[in-house]
Design a protein around this motif. Structure first.
Motif, PDB file in Angstrom:
ATOM      1  N   ALA A 143      17.873  -3.265  13.873  1.00 54.24           N
ATOM      2  CA  ALA A 143      17.643  -2.248  14.964  1.00 54.24           C
ATOM      3  C   ALA A 143      16.872  -2.456  16.203  1.00 54.24           C
ATOM      4  O   ALA A 143      17.148  -1.999  17.111  1.00 54.24           O
ATOM      5  CB  ALA A 143      17.186  -0.730  14.412  1.00 54.24           C
ATOM      6  N   TYR A 144      15.790  -3.447  15.764  1.00 55.86           N
ATOM      7  CA  TYR A 144      14.948  -3.743  16.877  1.00 55.86           C
ATOM      8  C   TYR A 144      14.906  -5.219  17.141  1.00 55.86           C
ATOM      9  O   TYR A 144      14.129  -5.746  18.056  1.00 55.86           O
ATOM     10  CB  TYR A 144      13.474  -3.443  16.534  1.00 55.86           C
ATOM     11  N   GLN A 145      16.297  -5.698  16.909  1.00 55.54           N
ATOM     12  CA  GLN A 145      16.456  -7.152  17.151  1.00 55.54           C
ATOM     13  C   GLN A 145      16.171  -7.552  18.580  1.00 55.54           C
ATOM     14  O   GLN A 145      15.392  -8.810  19.130  1.00 55.54           O
ATOM     15  CB  GLN A 145      17.704  -7.602  16.761  1.00 55.54           C
ATOM     16  N   GLU A 146      16.641  -6.989  19.651  1.00 54.78           N
ATOM     17  CA  GLU A 146      16.612  -7.387  21.069  1.00 54.78           C
ATOM     18  C   GLU A 146      15.105  -7.067  21.459  1.00 54.78           C
ATOM     19  O   GLU A 146      14.807  -7.906  22.123  1.00 54.78           O
ATOM     20  CB  GLU A 146      17.541  -6.241  21.939  1.00 54.78           C
ATOM     21  N   GLU A 147      14.600  -6.128  20.890  1.00 56.91           N
ATOM     22  CA  GLU A 147      13.159  -5.892  21.359  1.00 56.91           C
ATOM     23  C   GLU A 147      12.199  -6.852  20.705  1.00 56.91           C
ATOM     24  O   GLU A 147      11.410  -7.319  21.623  1.00 56.91           O
ATOM     25  CB  GLU A 147      12.606  -4.526  21.151  1.00 56.91           C
ATOM     26  N   ILE A 148      12.659  -7.438  19.636  1.00 56.22           N
ATOM     27  CA  ILE A 148      11.846  -8.457  18.964  1.00 56.22           C
ATOM     28  C   ILE A 148      11.978  -9.505  19.655  1.00 56.22           C
ATOM     29  O   ILE A 148      11.048 -10.278  19.912  1.00 56.22           O
ATOM     30  CB  ILE A 148      12.258  -8.463  17.692  1.00 56.22           C
ATOM     31  N   GLU A 149      13.413  -9.974  20.126  1.00 55.86           N
ATOM     32  CA  GLU A 149      13.524 -11.284  20.723  1.00 55.86           C
ATOM     33  C   GLU A 149      12.900 -11.408  22.092  1.00 55.86           C
ATOM     34  O   GLU A 149      12.276 -12.379  22.430  1.00 55.86           O
ATOM     35  CB  GLU A 149      14.886 -11.228  21.178  1.00 55.86           C
ATOM     36  N   ILE A 201      15.609 -13.535  12.475  1.00 60.32           N
ATOM     37  CA  ILE A 201      15.261 -12.593  13.623  1.00 60.32           C
ATOM     38  C   ILE A 201      13.995 -12.623  14.252  1.00 60.32           C
ATOM     39  O   ILE A 201      13.732 -12.696  15.287  1.00 60.32           O
ATOM     40  CB  ILE A 201      15.671 -11.278  13.191  1.00 60.32           C
ATOM     41  N   LEU A 202      12.933 -13.151  13.477  1.00 58.46           N
ATOM     42  CA  LEU A 202      11.543 -12.696  13.661  1.00 58.46           C
ATOM     43  C   LEU A 202      10.846 -14.289  14.180  1.00 58.46           C
ATOM     44  O   LEU A 202      10.023 -14.243  14.561  1.00 58.46           O
ATOM     45  CB  LEU A 202      10.779 -12.519  12.465  1.00 58.46           C
ATOM     46  N   ASN A 203      12.170 -15.228  14.358  1.00 57.55           N
ATOM     47  CA  ASN A 203      11.580 -16.591  14.758  1.00 57.55           C
ATOM     48  C   ASN A 203      10.540 -17.136  14.010  1.00 57.55           C
ATOM     49  O   ASN A 203       9.720 -17.801  14.558  1.00 57.55           O
ATOM     50  CB  ASN A 203      11.375 -16.339  16.064  1.00 57.55           C
ATOM     51  N   LEU A 204      10.521 -17.196  12.803  1.00 60.62           N
ATOM     52  CA  LEU A 204       9.542 -17.585  11.902  1.00 60.62           C
ATOM     53  C   LEU A 204      10.124 -18.990  11.068  1.00 60.62           C
ATOM     54  O   LEU A 204      11.365 -18.942  10.664  1.00 60.62           O
ATOM     55  CB  LEU A 204       9.243 -16.760  10.881  1.00 60.62           C
ATOM     56  N   ALA A 257       6.135   0.410  11.989  1.00 59.10           N
ATOM     57  CA  ALA A 257       5.492   0.602  13.387  1.00 59.10           C
ATOM     58  C   ALA A 257       5.345  -1.008  13.922  1.00 59.10           C
ATOM     59  O   ALA A 257       5.331  -1.098  15.160  1.00 59.10           O
ATOM     60  CB  ALA A 257       3.808   1.156  13.220  1.00 59.10           C
ATOM     61  N   GLY A 258       5.063  -2.029  12.998  1.00 52.76           N
ATOM     62  CA  GLY A 258       5.051  -3.311  13.438  1.00 52.76           C
ATOM     63  C   GLY A 258       6.581  -3.675  14.173  1.00 52.76           C
ATOM     64  O   GLY A 258       6.402  -4.089  15.287  1.00 52.76           O
ATOM     65  N   LEU A 259       7.364  -3.445  13.394  1.00 56.79           N
ATOM     66  CA  LEU A 259       8.673  -3.879  14.114  1.00 56.79           C
ATOM     67  C   LEU A 259       9.098  -3.312  15.309  1.00 56.79           C
ATOM     68  O   LEU A 259       9.882  -3.552  16.116  1.00 56.79           O
ATOM     69  CB  LEU A 259       9.976  -3.859  12.980  1.00 56.79           C
ATOM     70  N   SER A 260       8.889  -1.773  15.318  1.00 54.94           N
ATOM     71  CA  SER A 260       9.133  -1.104  16.689  1.00 54.94           C
ATOM     72  C   SER A 260       8.326  -1.908  17.657  1.00 54.94           C
ATOM     73  O   SER A 260       8.861  -1.493  18.856  1.00 54.94           O
ATOM     74  CB  SER A 260       8.645   0.425  16.508  1.00 54.94           C
ATOM     75  N   ARG A 261       7.302  -2.500  17.733  1.00 53.51           N
ATOM     76  CA  ARG A 261       6.523  -3.367  18.629  1.00 53.51           C
ATOM     77  C   ARG A 261       7.163  -4.647  18.847  1.00 53.51           C
ATOM     78  O   ARG A 261       6.482  -5.287  19.651  1.00 53.51           O
ATOM     79  CB  ARG A 261       5.184  -3.198  18.442  1.00 53.51           C
ATOM     80  N   GLY A 262       8.170  -5.136  17.957  1.00 54.90           N
ATOM     81  CA  GLY A 262       8.624  -6.237  17.975  1.00 54.90           C
ATOM     82  C   GLY A 262       7.724  -7.447  17.445  1.00 54.90           C
ATOM     83  O   GLY A 262       7.991  -8.607  17.488  1.00 54.90           O
ATOM     84  N   GLU A 263       6.960  -6.944  16.395  1.00 52.10           N
ATOM     85  CA  GLU A 263       6.055  -7.864  15.759  1.00 52.10           C
ATOM     86  C   GLU A 263       6.581  -8.318  14.289  1.00 52.10           C
ATOM     87  O   GLU A 263       7.587  -7.529  13.962  1.00 52.10           O
ATOM     88  CB  GLU A 263       4.636  -7.188  15.549  1.00 52.10           C
TER      89      GLU A 263
END
Length: 308
Positions: free
Chosen positions: A166-172, A106-109, A128-134
């Motif tokens: 939950a934030y996958q699309e925002e992370i992408e 998901i995080l492209n690591l 907080a980090g994941l909510s920003r897509g980090e």
């Protein structure tokens, strides 16, 4: 009578007296019988003592055996508990590894370059980090031997994974990757700098310059749609990607462009090869970003540490 013994039995009430005569041979038989009887009594007494001692010893051994059986039963229960605990730990570790791979995807690591999951951060900072897509905090995994701690680690990782889903699309669509998959240094940071073409004037540098060899692969730092792909007199062969939510990224001074306007690119896709085109003093990649039309430092989306 010669060689005979006479035994008189006189009743206490002065009744008739009785006598018995025993020959020498009979006397010997009586004495032998009495001795045999005595030996028999002594033997029986000794045997009784022996049996008593043996029974006491066996009772002690029996008590010891009963205690050993009880201890063995306790140990068997402990072994069974440890086996069950070991099985649970194995299952937890397997789930941790599976969740790590899913979360990295998901995080492209890159799993080969990313250490194992660790709960260095708190749930609050991770959220907080994941909510920003980090990316969630990944660090070197400490040796964990406590099953309860392993279970705790699994629960935390499950929380991170659920949050990532939950934030996958925002992370992408958040540019958290670096555009080059090589050891990076920053030749020129975001902000005001001395004019690289000489003189003492200063200019505002609206991106970050990564020095690299000519033809180095350039990757999209987030998913989006290519909005610009062509030649610019300042940035040379240029690609711009619209990631949605007002976020755009810029990749300049390339030698060759692979993505065309309108192309949908995924995070980590190859989009160009670096070069020295446009207003440039050497082979490098100019990487920039805009949020709602305003130029920002593109490295604010990543955990990249600047090195001069």
């Amino acid at each position: 009578m010669k060689n005979k013994y006479t035994f008189l039995m006189i009743p206490p009430d002065h009744g008739p007296t009785r006598q018995f005569q025993v020959t020498l041979k009979g006397r010997r038989l009586v004495i032998t019988g009495l001795c045999s009887l005595g030996l028999l009594v002594i033997s029986l007494f000794s045997y009784t003592l022996y049996l008593s001692h043996t029974v006491g010893s066996q009772q002690a051994q029996l008590a010891a055996m009963v205690q050993l059986e009880q201890e063995n039963e306790v140990k068997d229960q402990e072994i069974a508990r440890l086996k069950e605990e070991s099985l649970q730990v194995t299952q937890d570790i397997s789930q941790i590894q599976e969740l790590e791979l899913k979360l990295m995807s998901i995080l492209n690591l890159d799993p080969s370059e990313t250490p194992s999951f660790s709960t260095t951060g708190t749930k609050g900072t991770a959220s907080a980090g994941l909510s920003r897509g980090e990316a969630a905090p990944f660090a070197s995994q400490a040796v964990i031997s406590d099953p309860e701690q392993i279970s705790h680690e699994l629960n935390l990782l499950q929380d991170y994974y659920n949050l990532a889903l939950a934030y996958q699309e925002e992370i992408e669509h958040t540019p958290s990757l670096t555009p080059l998959k090589i050891p990076l240094t920053v030749a020129s940071e975001f902000g005001y700098r001395r004019n690289p073409f000489g003189g003492y004037s200063k200019e505002f540098h609206n991106g970050v310059d990564f020095p690299c060899n000519y033809g180095t692969e350039v990757y999209a730092t987030a998913s989006g749609v290519v909005s610009v792909s062509g030649y610019d007199r300042v940035y040379g062969y240029l690609i711009e990607i619209d990631h949605g939510n007002g976020i755009e990224t810029i990749y300049g001074h390339n030698s060759r462009l692979l993505a065309k306007v309108g192309d949908k690119v995924a995070k980590g896709d190859l989009i160009a090869y670096s070069g020295n085109s446009g207003r440039s003093t050497g082979s490098h990649l100019h990487y920039g970003a805009r949020v709602n039309g305003q130029t920002v430092d593109p490295l604010q989306f990543t955990d990249f540490t600047k090195e001069q």
